[in-house]
Motif scaffolding. Structure first.
Motif, PDB file in Angstrom:
ATOM      1  N   THR A  81      -7.399   7.106  -4.364  1.00 26.16           N
ATOM      2  CA  THR A  81      -6.361   6.072  -4.347  1.00 26.16           C
ATOM      3  C   THR A  81      -5.308   6.320  -5.417  1.00 26.16           C
ATOM      4  OG1 THR A  81      -7.579   4.648  -5.883  1.00 26.16           O
ATOM      5  CG2 THR A  81      -7.971   4.330  -3.532  1.00 26.16           C
TER       6      THR A  81
ATOM      7  N   GLU B 102      -7.121   0.010   1.093  1.00 30.14           N
ATOM      8  CA  GLU B 102      -6.279  -0.633   0.093  1.00 30.14           C
ATOM      9  C   GLU B 102      -7.175  -1.532  -0.757  1.00 30.14           C
ATOM     10  OE1 GLU B 102      -3.004  -2.684   1.934  1.00 30.14           O
ATOM     11  OE2 GLU B 102      -1.994  -0.812   2.505  1.00 30.14           O
ATOM     12  N   GLN B 115      -3.947   2.075  -3.128  1.00 30.96           N
ATOM     13  CA  GLN B 115      -4.106   2.477  -1.745  1.00 30.96           C
ATOM     14  C   GLN B 115      -4.368   3.976  -1.707  1.00 30.96           C
ATOM     15  OE1 GLN B 115      -0.673   2.244   0.777  1.00 30.96           O
ATOM     16  NE2 GLN B 115       0.268   4.033  -0.164  1.00 30.96           N
TER      17      GLN B 115
END
Lengths: 94, 145
Positions: A81, B102, B115
């Motif tokens: 991420t 996310e 994300q």
């Protein structure tokens, strides 16, 4: 991606985008899915497997005798991420 | 690449009389996405498309567990940190392919913080399957921001 068969707990690493239910890595599934038709949920466990556990209801990993439908599996997700930019109304700092 | 959007908010609070930077309300929630949004790095972006019509998955995602959500970031040696707790869902229907995640907080109007794409799409999920992100399976690398 890594998967685990819920019945025998064996693990497989399959190439990306592979449908894990289309591949055999243990002997728990009959990929023809022909015991109760193409949809395991069509099985009536009361009629077909009296007194035994079955796929239907959902989440039951134990295959009853005479059942050859594919067994449920665990999909192990992995992700990297990044912080998203602050923007009002889209999840930025408030 | 530094995320100047968030960093600017912090600096403005410290040095320029900007609004206080609020503490995120935990627990953070992990959402499954069928299409990725945008907004990495300096780019102000948009949210992705969350998984819908998937029995066993609740809109808004599932808790990443009690704090700490991630292992401790290091300023001396920036490196990827990973999630501390596992998250899993029991599918009760056939799911659309999941391409990413996310991470949102739990305020009344939740805010998106992180994300990223999954290393491989999660495909072929059917009734009875489990989708799981084990502890250590979600990374966040501040050196890349």
């Amino acid at each position: 991606m890594q998967y685990m068969c819920k019945q025998c707990l064996s693990v497989a690493n399959l190439p990306p985008e592979t449908d894990p239910h289309s591949v055999d890595w243990c002997n728990c599934c009959d990929r023809s899915h022909d015991h109760h038709g193409s949809d395991a949920a069509a099985c009536n466990p009361e009629a077909n497997h009296p007194g035994e556990l079955c796929w239907n209801p959902p989440g039951q990993p134990i295959r009853p005798s005479g059942c050859g439908v594919c067994r449920p599996i665990i999909h192990f997700g992995v992700a990297g991420t990044q912080l998203v930019a602050a923007q009002a109304g889209l999840g930025g700092l408030k | 690449m530094t995320d100047t959007g968030r960093i600017a908010n912090v600096f403005n609070f410290w040095f320029a009389g900007g609004s206080a930077v609020s503490t995120p309300t935990t627990p953070f929630k992990l959402r499954l996405m069928t299409a990725m949004g945008s907004g990495n790095g300096n780019v102000a972006g948009s949210n992705g498309t969350e998984l819908t019509s998937a029995t066993g998955y609740t809109a808004g995602g599932s808790s990443l567990g009690s704090s700490p959500t991630f292992s401790t970031f290091s300023s001396a040696s920036p490196a990827a940190v990973t999630n501390s707790n596992a998250v899993s869902w029991s599918a009760g229907s056939t799911w659309t392919t999941v391409v990413g995640i996310e991470i949102w907080d739990s305020t009344g109007t939740p805010a998106r913080y992180l994300q990223g794409t999954t290393t491989s799409s999660i495909t072929g999920v059917v009734n009875g399957d489990t989708v799981q992100f084990a502890a250590g399976s979600i990374s966040a690398n501040p050196s890349a921001w």
